[in-house]
Design a protein around this motif. Structure first.
Motif, PDB file in Angstrom:
ATOM      1  N   ALA A 277       0.833  -1.208   0.000  1.00  0.00           N
ATOM      2  CA  ALA A 277       0.000   0.000   0.000  1.00  0.00           C
ATOM      3  C   ALA A 277       0.863   1.252   0.000  1.00  0.00           C
ATOM      4  N   GLY A 278       1.957   1.221   0.767  1.00  0.00           N
ATOM      5  CA  GLY A 278       2.860   2.366   0.804  1.00  0.00           C
ATOM      6  C   GLY A 278       3.533   2.612  -0.529  1.00  0.00           C
ATOM      7  N   ILE A 279       3.945   1.559  -1.197  1.00  0.00           N
ATOM      8  CA  ILE A 279       4.599   1.692  -2.508  1.00  0.00           C
ATOM      9  C   ILE A 279       3.627   2.271  -3.529  1.00  0.00           C
ATOM     10  N   ARG A 280       2.387   1.811  -3.508  1.00  0.00           N
ATOM     11  CA  ARG A 280       1.380   2.344  -4.429  1.00  0.00           C
ATOM     12  C   ARG A 280       1.110   3.822  -4.146  1.00  0.00           C
ATOM     13  N   HIS A 281       1.121   4.194  -2.875  1.00  0.00           N
ATOM     14  CA  HIS A 281       0.922   5.597  -2.521  1.00  0.00           C
ATOM     15  C   HIS A 281       2.078   6.457  -3.044  1.00  0.00           C
ATOM     16  N   VAL A 282       3.301   5.972  -2.885  1.00  0.00           N
ATOM     17  CA  VAL A 282       4.465   6.713  -3.370  1.00  0.00           C
ATOM     18  C   VAL A 282       4.401   6.870  -4.889  1.00  0.00           C
TER      19      VAL A 282
ATOM     20  N   ALA B  93      -3.428  11.481  -4.245  1.00  0.00           N
ATOM     21  CA  ALA B  93      -2.885  10.444  -3.364  1.00  0.00           C
ATOM     22  C   ALA B  93      -3.329  10.675  -1.920  1.00  0.00           C
ATOM     23  N   PRO B  94      -4.605  10.487  -1.636  1.00  0.00           N
ATOM     24  CA  PRO B  94      -5.078  10.682  -0.262  1.00  0.00           C
ATOM     25  C   PRO B  94      -4.636   9.540   0.649  1.00  0.00           C
ATOM     26  N   ILE B  95      -4.543   9.825   1.923  1.00  0.00           N
ATOM     27  CA  ILE B  95      -4.177   8.789   2.899  1.00  0.00           C
ATOM     28  C   ILE B  95      -5.213   7.675   2.918  1.00  0.00           C
ATOM     29  N   ALA B  96      -6.468   8.025   2.663  1.00  0.00           N
ATOM     30  CA  ALA B  96      -7.525   7.008   2.637  1.00  0.00           C
ATOM     31  C   ALA B  96      -7.238   5.931   1.604  1.00  0.00           C
ATOM     32  N   GLY B  97      -6.588   6.308   0.495  1.00  0.00           N
ATOM     33  CA  GLY B  97      -6.229   5.325  -0.522  1.00  0.00           C
ATOM     34  C   GLY B  97      -5.241   4.307   0.006  1.00  0.00           C
ATOM     35  N   PHE B  98      -4.324   4.751   0.860  1.00  0.00           N
ATOM     36  CA  PHE B  98      -3.368   3.829   1.478  1.00  0.00           C
ATOM     37  C   PHE B  98      -4.104   2.782   2.298  1.00  0.00           C
ATOM     38  N   TRP B  99      -5.028   3.211   3.139  1.00  0.00           N
ATOM     39  CA  TRP B  99      -5.744   2.266   4.001  1.00  0.00           C
ATOM     40  C   TRP B  99      -6.640   1.332   3.201  1.00  0.00           C
ATOM     41  N   ARG B 100      -7.195   1.818   2.103  1.00  0.00           N
ATOM     42  CA  ARG B 100      -7.985   0.925   1.247  1.00  0.00           C
ATOM     43  C   ARG B 100      -7.109  -0.179   0.664  1.00  0.00           C
TER      44      ARG B 100
ATOM     45  N   GLY C  21      10.024   3.909   4.884  1.00  0.00           N
ATOM     46  CA  GLY C  21       9.547   4.868   3.897  1.00  0.00           C
ATOM     47  C   GLY C  21      10.523   5.002   2.739  1.00  0.00           C
ATOM     48  N   CYS C  22      11.825   5.037   3.056  1.00  0.00           N
ATOM     49  CA  CYS C  22      12.855   5.076   2.018  1.00  0.00           C
ATOM     50  C   CYS C  22      12.832   3.804   1.178  1.00  0.00           C
ATOM     51  N   ALA C  23      12.543   2.668   1.829  1.00  0.00           N
ATOM     52  CA  ALA C  23      12.467   1.402   1.091  1.00  0.00           C
ATOM     53  C   ALA C  23      11.326   1.426   0.086  1.00  0.00           C
ATOM     54  N   ALA C  24      10.178   1.982   0.483  1.00  0.00           N
ATOM     55  CA  ALA C  24       9.054   2.100  -0.448  1.00  0.00           C
ATOM     56  C   ALA C  24       9.428   2.963  -1.646  1.00  0.00           C
ATOM     57  N   LEU C  25      10.127   4.063  -1.384  1.00  0.00           N
ATOM     58  CA  LEU C  25      10.573   4.935  -2.474  1.00  0.00           C
ATOM     59  C   LEU C  25      11.582   4.211  -3.370  1.00  0.00           C
ATOM     60  N   ALA C  26      12.480   3.441  -2.770  1.00  0.00           N
ATOM     61  CA  ALA C  26      13.497   2.720  -3.542  1.00  0.00           C
ATOM     62  C   ALA C  26      12.867   1.694  -4.478  1.00  0.00           C
TER      63      ALA C  26
END
Length: 220
Positions: free
Chosen positions: A69-74, A83-90, A203-208
């Motif tokens: 979910a974090g990677i998709r948000h990034v 890119a709302p936070i609600a999308g992350f939780w979904r 968080g850096c890992a998701a960006l990487a």
């Protein structure tokens, strides 16, 4: 500012020009990743998504779903999409069932590998050095698998397709695979040194995971 453009429209155009979301005021192409043009804004988003991943992965087995979910948000953020936070939780909810299975398997594998490493260091097993090397290689493989699967997961294709695509991803980009392994090692080392740094590291890992495949496309 042109005669036909109001002050409000002009200010909006300036903001779009500065953040790269376009259209640009001058004759130059729009930024490839408009959401990543602001360094401090990107850093803040990485820290926020790291915190969200940490909260969502507190049960441990939910780490794959939280990371996906974090990677998709990034990805949405650097593309300057909504890119709302609600999308992350979904995404966490949609990926939680299959992700929990992967998380459980990974947790068991890590436990077994850590036990092997501990036994190898104790001197009770013959060939202890070889067993320890295999153990560390296994841990690296687990970290690599989680990151690659999380990066490939989508609600439409699911976890099975994401896991099946890992061998091809490794084969197609060996250098990128090394980068991802280094990313997993970075998260582990930083967390071992100071546990609260896990928030920034994950968080850096998701960006990487988002950035590494883009590097591959640029070099082809």
């Amino acid at each position: 500012m042109t005669d036909t453009m109001t002050k409000r429209e002009y200010r909006a155009a300036v903001r779009a020009d500065r953040d790269g979301s376009g259209p640009t005021l001058e004759e130059r192409p729009a930024a490839r990743f408009p959401g990543a043009t602001g360094a401090f804004q990107l850093l803040g988003e990485v820290l926020v998504i790291g915190l969200l991943i940490t909260i969502a992965s507190l049960p441990v087995v939910t780490l794959p779903a939280a990371l996906a979910a974090g990677i998709r948000h990034v990805r949405r953020f650097i593309a300057a999409e909504h890119a709302p936070i609600a999308g992350f939780w979904r995404d966490v909810l949609r990926g939680s069932l299959g992700g929990a299975v992967i998380g459980l398997v990974a947790l068991v594998a890590v436990g077994v590998l850590l036990l092997d490493i501990d036994l190898a260091r104790s001197g009770f097993l013959p060939g202890g050095i070889v067993i320890e090397v295999i153990g560390w290689a296994g841990l690296a493989a687990v970290g690599l698998g989680i990151l690659l699967a999380a990066g490939a997961w989508t609600p439409e294709t699911g976890w099975r397709t994401a896991v099946r695509g890992i061998p091809a991803a490794v084969r197609d980009d060996v250098v990128g695979t090394a980068f991802v392994v280094a990313t997993a090692g970075f998260v582990v080392v930083v967390t071992w040194m100071l546990p609260p740094l896990f928030i920034a590291a994950i968080g850096c890992a998701a960006l990487a995971v988002v950035a590494v495949p883009q590097r591959t496309r640029r070099t082809r």
